[in-house]
Design a protein around this motif. Structure first.
Motif, PDB file in Angstrom:
ATOM      1  N   PRO A 212      -1.196  -1.691  -1.053  1.00 27.89           N
ATOM      2  CA  PRO A 212      -0.193  -1.999  -2.083  1.00 27.89           C
ATOM      3  C   PRO A 212      -0.656  -1.659  -3.502  1.00 27.89           C
ATOM      4  O   PRO A 212       0.172  -1.480  -4.392  1.00 27.89           O
ATOM      5  N   LEU A 213      -1.961  -1.542  -3.706  1.00 25.72           N
ATOM      6  CA  LEU A 213      -2.476  -1.292  -5.056  1.00 25.72           C
ATOM      7  C   LEU A 213      -2.440   0.176  -5.444  1.00 25.72           C
ATOM      8  O   LEU A 213      -2.047   0.514  -6.566  1.00 25.72           O
ATOM      9  N   ILE A 214      -2.887   1.066  -4.542  1.00 29.53           N
ATOM     10  CA  ILE A 214      -2.991   2.484  -4.915  1.00 29.53           C
ATOM     11  C   ILE A 214      -2.263   3.415  -3.957  1.00 29.53           C
ATOM     12  O   ILE A 214      -2.440   4.624  -4.014  1.00 29.53           O
TER      13      ILE A 214
ATOM     14  N   LEU B  58     -10.247   5.986   5.199  1.00 31.42           N
ATOM     15  CA  LEU B  58     -10.368   5.346   6.511  1.00 31.42           C
ATOM     16  C   LEU B  58     -10.621   6.379   7.600  1.00 31.42           C
ATOM     17  O   LEU B  58     -11.567   6.247   8.389  1.00 31.42           O
ATOM     18  N   VAL B  59      -9.803   7.403   7.647  1.00 33.88           N
ATOM     19  CA  VAL B  59      -9.956   8.434   8.678  1.00 33.88           C
ATOM     20  C   VAL B  59     -11.303   9.129   8.518  1.00 33.88           C
ATOM     21  O   VAL B  59     -12.009   9.377   9.505  1.00 33.88           O
TER      22      VAL B  59
ATOM     23  N   LEU C 263     -10.407  -1.380   8.108  1.00 28.00           N
ATOM     24  CA  LEU C 263      -8.972  -1.659   8.264  1.00 28.00           C
ATOM     25  C   LEU C 263      -8.504  -2.721   7.273  1.00 28.00           C
ATOM     26  O   LEU C 263      -7.413  -2.619   6.698  1.00 28.00           O
ATOM     27  N   VAL C 264      -9.325  -3.747   7.057  1.00 31.04           N
ATOM     28  CA  VAL C 264      -8.986  -4.785   6.078  1.00 31.04           C
ATOM     29  C   VAL C 264      -8.949  -4.178   4.678  1.00 31.04           C
ATOM     30  O   VAL C 264      -8.051  -4.484   3.878  1.00 31.04           O
ATOM     31  N   ALA C 265      -9.898  -3.300   4.375  1.00 28.89           N
ATOM     32  CA  ALA C 265      -9.898  -2.623   3.072  1.00 28.89           C
ATOM     33  C   ALA C 265      -8.645  -1.774   2.905  1.00 28.89           C
ATOM     34  O   ALA C 265      -8.041  -1.742   1.824  1.00 28.89           O
ATOM     35  N   LEU C 266      -8.232  -1.079   3.970  1.00 28.52           N
ATOM     36  CA  LEU C 266      -6.995  -0.289   3.916  1.00 28.52           C
ATOM     37  C   LEU C 266      -5.810  -1.191   3.593  1.00 28.52           C
ATOM     38  O   LEU C 266      -4.994  -0.869   2.719  1.00 28.52           O
ATOM     39  N   ALA C 267      -5.719  -2.329   4.274  1.00 34.94           N
ATOM     40  CA  ALA C 267      -4.597  -3.245   4.047  1.00 34.94           C
ATOM     41  C   ALA C 267      -4.619  -3.801   2.624  1.00 34.94           C
ATOM     42  O   ALA C 267      -3.563  -4.001   2.011  1.00 34.94           O
ATOM     43  N   ALA C 268      -5.810  -4.035   2.074  1.00 32.85           N
ATOM     44  CA  ALA C 268      -5.907  -4.576   0.713  1.00 32.85           C
ATOM     45  C   ALA C 268      -5.575  -3.520  -0.338  1.00 32.85           C
ATOM     46  O   ALA C 268      -4.951  -3.819  -1.359  1.00 32.85           O
TER      47      ALA C 268
ATOM     48  N   ILE D 149      10.446   6.277   5.014  1.00 29.78           N
ATOM     49  CA  ILE D 149       9.959   4.894   4.959  1.00 29.78           C
ATOM     50  C   ILE D 149       9.349   4.669   3.580  1.00 29.78           C
ATOM     51  O   ILE D 149       8.526   5.460   3.118  1.00 29.78           O
ATOM     52  N   PRO D 150       9.739   3.595   2.907  1.00 25.98           N
ATOM     53  CA  PRO D 150       9.254   3.354   1.536  1.00 25.98           C
ATOM     54  C   PRO D 150       7.824   2.806   1.530  1.00 25.98           C
ATOM     55  O   PRO D 150       7.595   1.629   1.304  1.00 25.98           O
ATOM     56  N   LEU D 151       6.859   3.677   1.760  1.00 22.16           N
ATOM     57  CA  LEU D 151       5.453   3.278   1.708  1.00 22.16           C
ATOM     58  C   LEU D 151       4.972   3.301   0.267  1.00 22.16           C
ATOM     59  O   LEU D 151       5.405   4.148  -0.516  1.00 22.16           O
ATOM     60  N   PRO D 152       4.052   2.404  -0.082  1.00 23.80           N
ATOM     61  CA  PRO D 152       3.449   2.516  -1.410  1.00 23.80           C
ATOM     62  C   PRO D 152       2.626   3.803  -1.458  1.00 23.80           C
ATOM     63  O   PRO D 152       1.821   4.054  -0.575  1.00 23.80           O
ATOM     64  N   ARG D 153       2.871   4.652  -2.467  1.00 27.95           N
ATOM     65  CA  ARG D 153       2.174   5.934  -2.503  1.00 27.95           C
ATOM     66  C   ARG D 153       1.958   6.407  -3.923  1.00 27.95           C
ATOM     67  O   ARG D 153       2.630   5.973  -4.857  1.00 27.95           O
TER      68      ARG D 153
END
Length: 183
Positions: free
Chosen positions: A129-131, A140-141, A121-126, A177-181
């Motif tokens: 915003p980058l990729i 993750l899933v 989960l921490v890796a997902l959060a990090a 929703i403006p997700l980084p993608r």
């Protein structure tokens, strides 16, 4: 059944549904006791509550930094703030009452699965915003299904792709929703 029932064999016991239920409950309780890990003790109970309290306090501070907004125009930090306050209140309650509870477990090999879940989960959060959210969410899933849930390779791959596609449609296409993608 009456005593004169011709289908009943002589000397057969009358079924006791209450006794059967009690036996089943007793057996289930014994099975649960055998598989339940030993209690970690009151210090571990309070320590776990303090860790959750610290996480809740960090959530409160982070959500305040995002901005709460107003009731008519809520800011991005409003829901994280509300959830963090609930975590703080419940954790503080556990700090006070935790010494008498017996629901913490000693650390064991299965505790590592929880640590792996937190690290992913921490890796997902990090990485978000980058990729973008697609690749980290897919990983993750997949990791959770394949190694934490011990699903087959095929189902892990298929469910991971379907889950990320569903999230993409729901959050990006429908809710906008403006997700980084990446896409």
């Amino acid at each position: 059944m009456s005593m004169s029932d011709p289908t009943r064999s002589p000397g057969a016991e009358t079924p006791d549904p209450v006794g059967d239920v009690l036996d089943a409950d007793r057996l289930q309780a014994e099975l649960l006791e055998e598989t339940r890990p030993p209690h970690a003790g009151p210090i571990s109970q309070v320590a776990a509550a303090v860790v959750a309290l610290a996480a809740g306090a960090a959530g409160v501070l982070g959500s305040l930094a995002l901005g709460l907004g107003r009731l008519t125009q809520p800011g991005p930090g409003l829901w994280p703030f509300a959830i963090s306050v609930v975590i703080v209140v419940l954790s503080a309650t556990l700090v006070v009452t935790g010494r008498g509870l017996e629901d913490t477990e000693r650390f064991s090999k299965s505790s590592l699965l929880t640590a792996i879940a937190v690290v992913t989960l921490v890796a997902l959060a990090a990485l978000l915003p980058l990729i973008g959210f697609e690749i980290p969410s897919l990983l993750l899933v997949f990791v959770w299904l394949r190694w934490l849930g011990r699903e087959s390779w095929r189902s892990s791959i298929v469910i991971s792709i379907v889950t990320v596609a569903a999230f993409y449609v729901l959050f990006v296409v429908l809710l906008q929703i403006p997700l980084p993608r990446l896409i």
